[in-house]
Design a protein around this motif. Sequence first.
Motif, PDB file in Angstrom:
ATOM      1  N   SER A   1       0.989  -1.218  -0.129  1.00 35.30           N
ATOM      2  CA  SER A   1       0.039  -0.088  -0.022  1.00 35.30           C
ATOM      3  C   SER A   1       0.787   1.254  -0.147  1.00 35.30           C
ATOM      4  N   LYS A   2       2.049   1.441   0.630  1.00 33.40           N
ATOM      5  CA  LYS A   2       2.897   2.353   0.841  1.00 33.40           C
ATOM      6  C   LYS A   2       3.598   2.722  -0.581  1.00 33.40           C
ATOM      7  N   THR A   3       3.649   1.702  -1.659  1.00 39.00           N
ATOM      8  CA  THR A   3       4.154   2.013  -2.800  1.00 39.00           C
ATOM      9  C   THR A   3       3.114   1.964  -4.004  1.00 39.00           C
ATOM     10  N   GLN A   4       1.580   2.230  -3.729  1.00 35.03           N
ATOM     11  CA  GLN A   4       0.656   2.020  -4.480  1.00 35.03           C
ATOM     12  C   GLN A   4       0.633   0.800  -5.459  1.00 35.03           C
ATOM     13  N   GLY A   5       1.057  -0.274  -4.608  1.00 32.61           N
ATOM     14  CA  GLY A   5       0.861  -1.495  -5.381  1.00 32.61           C
ATOM     15  C   GLY A   5       2.072  -1.934  -6.366  1.00 32.61           C
ATOM     16  N   LEU A   6       2.998  -0.994  -6.584  1.00 31.71           N
ATOM     17  CA  LEU A   6       4.135  -1.148  -7.437  1.00 31.71           C
ATOM     18  C   LEU A   6       4.985  -2.209  -7.182  1.00 31.71           C
ATOM     19  N   VAL A   7       5.126  -2.123  -5.756  1.00 33.79           N
ATOM     20  CA  VAL A   7       6.582  -3.209  -5.257  1.00 33.79           C
ATOM     21  C   VAL A   7       5.542  -4.129  -4.328  1.00 33.79           C
ATOM     22  N   THR A   8       5.528  -5.393  -4.961  1.00 31.56           N
ATOM     23  CA  THR A   8       4.843  -6.570  -4.463  1.00 31.56           C
ATOM     24  C   THR A   8       5.371  -7.712  -4.328  1.00 31.56           C
ATOM     25  N   PRO A   9       5.199  -8.529  -3.385  1.00 26.71           N
ATOM     26  CA  PRO A   9       5.891  -9.995  -3.350  1.00 26.71           C
ATOM     27  C   PRO A   9       5.188 -11.094  -3.992  1.00 26.71           C
ATOM     28  N   THR A  10       4.345 -10.694  -5.052  1.00 25.85           N
ATOM     29  CA  THR A  10       3.570 -11.732  -5.482  1.00 25.85           C
ATOM     30  C   THR A  10       3.845 -11.962  -7.148  1.00 25.85           C
ATOM     31  N   LEU A  11       5.326 -11.543  -7.378  1.00 25.56           N
ATOM     32  CA  LEU A  11       5.579 -11.668  -8.847  1.00 25.56           C
ATOM     33  C   LEU A  11       6.463 -12.667  -9.171  1.00 25.56           C
ATOM     34  N   LEU A  12       6.482 -13.658  -8.466  1.00 27.01           N
ATOM     35  CA  LEU A  12       7.210 -14.904  -8.798  1.00 27.01           C
ATOM     36  C   LEU A  12       6.984 -15.699 -10.309  1.00 27.01           C
ATOM     37  N   LYS A  13       5.798 -15.674 -10.371  1.00 31.71           N
ATOM     38  CA  LYS A  13       5.442 -16.232 -11.609  1.00 31.71           C
ATOM     39  C   LYS A  13       5.835 -15.471 -12.981  1.00 31.71           C
ATOM     40  N   ASP A  14       5.604 -14.107 -12.579  1.00 33.55           N
ATOM     41  CA  ASP A  14       6.067 -13.112 -13.764  1.00 33.55           C
ATOM     42  C   ASP A  14       7.496 -13.133 -13.804  1.00 33.55           C
ATOM     43  N   LEU A  15       8.331 -13.423 -13.034  1.00 37.44           N
ATOM     44  CA  LEU A  15       9.721 -13.572 -13.124  1.00 37.44           C
ATOM     45  C   LEU A  15      10.230 -14.838 -13.544  1.00 37.44           C
ATOM     46  N   TRP A  16       9.317 -15.844 -13.478  1.00 36.62           N
ATOM     47  CA  TRP A  16       9.701 -17.042 -14.160  1.00 36.62           C
ATOM     48  C   TRP A  16       9.279 -17.039 -15.734  1.00 36.62           C
ATOM     49  N   ASN A  17       8.140 -16.516 -15.961  1.00 38.76           N
ATOM     50  CA  ASN A  17       7.670 -16.071 -17.440  1.00 38.76           C
ATOM     51  C   ASN A  17       8.944 -15.242 -18.189  1.00 38.76           C
ATOM     52  N   ALA A  18       9.641 -14.294 -17.229  1.00 38.75           N
ATOM     53  CA  ALA A  18      10.752 -13.525 -17.829  1.00 38.75           C
ATOM     54  C   ALA A  18      11.843 -14.453 -17.897  1.00 38.75           C
ATOM     55  N   GLY A  19      12.035 -15.505 -17.644  1.00 38.29           N
ATOM     56  CA  GLY A  19      13.232 -16.485 -17.649  1.00 38.29           C
ATOM     57  C   GLY A  19      13.898 -16.617 -16.530  1.00 38.29           C
ATOM     58  N   TYR A  20      13.627 -15.970 -15.535  1.00 37.72           N
ATOM     59  CA  TYR A  20      14.422 -15.837 -14.376  1.00 37.72           C
ATOM     60  C   TYR A  20      13.934 -17.025 -13.256  1.00 37.72           C
ATOM     61  N   LYS A  21      14.278 -18.296 -13.755  1.00 36.66           N
ATOM     62  CA  LYS A  21      14.100 -19.564 -12.997  1.00 36.66           C
ATOM     63  C   LYS A  21      15.206 -20.033 -12.213  1.00 36.66           C
ATOM     64  N   HIS A  22      16.336 -19.598 -12.556  1.00 34.19           N
ATOM     65  CA  HIS A  22      17.496 -19.910 -11.974  1.00 34.19           C
ATOM     66  C   HIS A  22      18.193 -19.071 -11.296  1.00 34.19           C
ATOM     67  N   SER A  23      19.479 -19.091 -10.682  1.00 35.97           N
ATOM     68  CA  SER A  23      20.364 -18.120  -9.990  1.00 35.97           C
ATOM     69  C   SER A  23      20.803 -17.231 -11.356  1.00 35.97           C
ATOM     70  N   PHE A  24      20.951 -15.819 -10.927  1.00 35.61           N
ATOM     71  CA  PHE A  24      21.418 -14.966 -11.900  1.00 35.61           C
ATOM     72  C   PHE A  24      22.609 -15.269 -12.701  1.00 35.61           C
ATOM     73  N   GLU A  25      23.526 -15.771 -12.095  1.00 29.79           N
ATOM     74  CA  GLU A  25      24.925 -16.297 -12.661  1.00 29.79           C
ATOM     75  C   GLU A  25      24.806 -17.355 -13.571  1.00 29.79           C
ATOM     76  N   THR A  26      23.526 -17.968 -13.812  1.00 28.39           N
ATOM     77  CA  THR A  26      23.532 -19.080 -14.703  1.00 28.39           C
ATOM     78  C   THR A  26      22.708 -18.519 -16.072  1.00 28.39           C
ATOM     79  N   LEU A  27      22.090 -17.488 -15.792  1.00 20.48           N
ATOM     80  CA  LEU A  27      21.186 -16.830 -16.959  1.00 20.48           C
ATOM     81  C   LEU A  27      21.936 -16.698 -18.111  1.00 20.48           C
ATOM     82  N   PRO A  28      21.162 -16.717 -19.320  1.00 22.56           N
ATOM     83  CA  PRO A  28      22.211 -16.461 -20.631  1.00 22.56           C
ATOM     84  C   PRO A  28      22.427 -15.117 -20.877  1.00 22.56           C
ATOM     85  N   LYS A  29      23.551 -14.640 -21.108  1.00 19.71           N
ATOM     86  CA  LYS A  29      23.862 -13.002 -21.470  1.00 19.71           C
ATOM     87  C   LYS A  29      24.493 -13.178 -22.774  1.00 19.71           C
ATOM     88  N   VAL A  30      23.854 -13.270 -23.967  1.00 15.60           N
ATOM     89  CA  VAL A  30      24.341 -13.465 -25.289  1.00 15.60           C
ATOM     90  C   VAL A  30      25.167 -12.237 -25.936  1.00 15.60           C
TER      91      VAL A  30
END
Length: 343
Positions: A68-97
């Motif tokens: 509520s203090k951030t008008q809903g912009l900062v929320t802990p309910t974004l895990l599935k959105d992070l998965w959909n963006a490809g963030y399923k594994h530790s950052f060090e293992t993600l592709p950086k082509v």
Amino acid sequence: MQYSAIAIDQQIAILTSDIQQRLTHWEHTFNRFDETSELMRLNHHTDQWRQVSAELFEVLQRAIHFVSKTQGLVTPTLLKDLWNAGYKHSFETLPKVSVPPLPVISSNLNVNLNTNTNLQDTSITNASKLDHQHIERIQLCQLADGQHQVYLPAGMALDLNGYVKGWCAMQLAEHISRVHDWQFPCLVDMGGDMAIGIPRAQIDKPMTWGVAVAKPYVANSEHVQEEDIAILKLSSGAVATSGQDYRRWWHEGRWQHHLIHPRYSCSVNSDVLTATVLATDTMTAEVYAKYCVLLGVTEAMAWLNKHHIAALLIDTNNKVLMTSAMRPNLVQPNLLHPDLIPG
């Protein structure tokens, strides 16, 4: 009181071991990349009451408080959105082509020292609609016997990583400076989220720490250049930086980053590249820094100045913007531009 070098080394070894054990315990509690962690077990058992640790309960409770203090912009309910963006594994293992298409900030920086008098108090567009995944449906209960329980609605999954970094930094600072037998003054750095610990029985003037604000991460094929935008002087509280510059990866033909806009369920397209915020505790500094990136420059500066928050933003046009409340915390303002710091 004088202590021998041997006694000091022994105390430091004990403290180091204690800190490592705490970090290992918190890793098993909050790691979203470990299916056996307490957080992921909660995520996999929705639509039912689950007993949780006091630590997870506290962090989740505070995370919900910030929605509520951030008008809903900062929320802990974004895990599935992070998965959909490809963030399923530790950052060090993600592709950086290839190299992220980020602006290089020149040494001749243009600084805008905003004050309350030259900013409009703008409101967040459609802020009331940002009730992401109905955060109020999460239920928390503390039983009479001291147990903690959480009800997570079906279809919801939590990511507490950003909150946890700030929480851990403050927990360690408090432990080292106020719980440990020797009560050391300290500065704890958890990946850019920093907390200052001050002993309860502090007699002398609190120690002042110098903290550098680095130029946003700009990489090329050969090396990473590190330069400082400003150096802060801090004797209490906390500081945190959030941004689009470093934690980026390549997924489905485009660059992604970890700051998700809850309305669009994808990485935010913001004109704030990085935000550095001071606060009384590290979780607050972390949340507000992320909030600034999600808001964008105009609304972020208006909000920061309205609430007298010390902050420094760097936008995608390479401009450094600083709130009036940040100026007293600068130890080397000439790094910014000596002619633009008001007397």
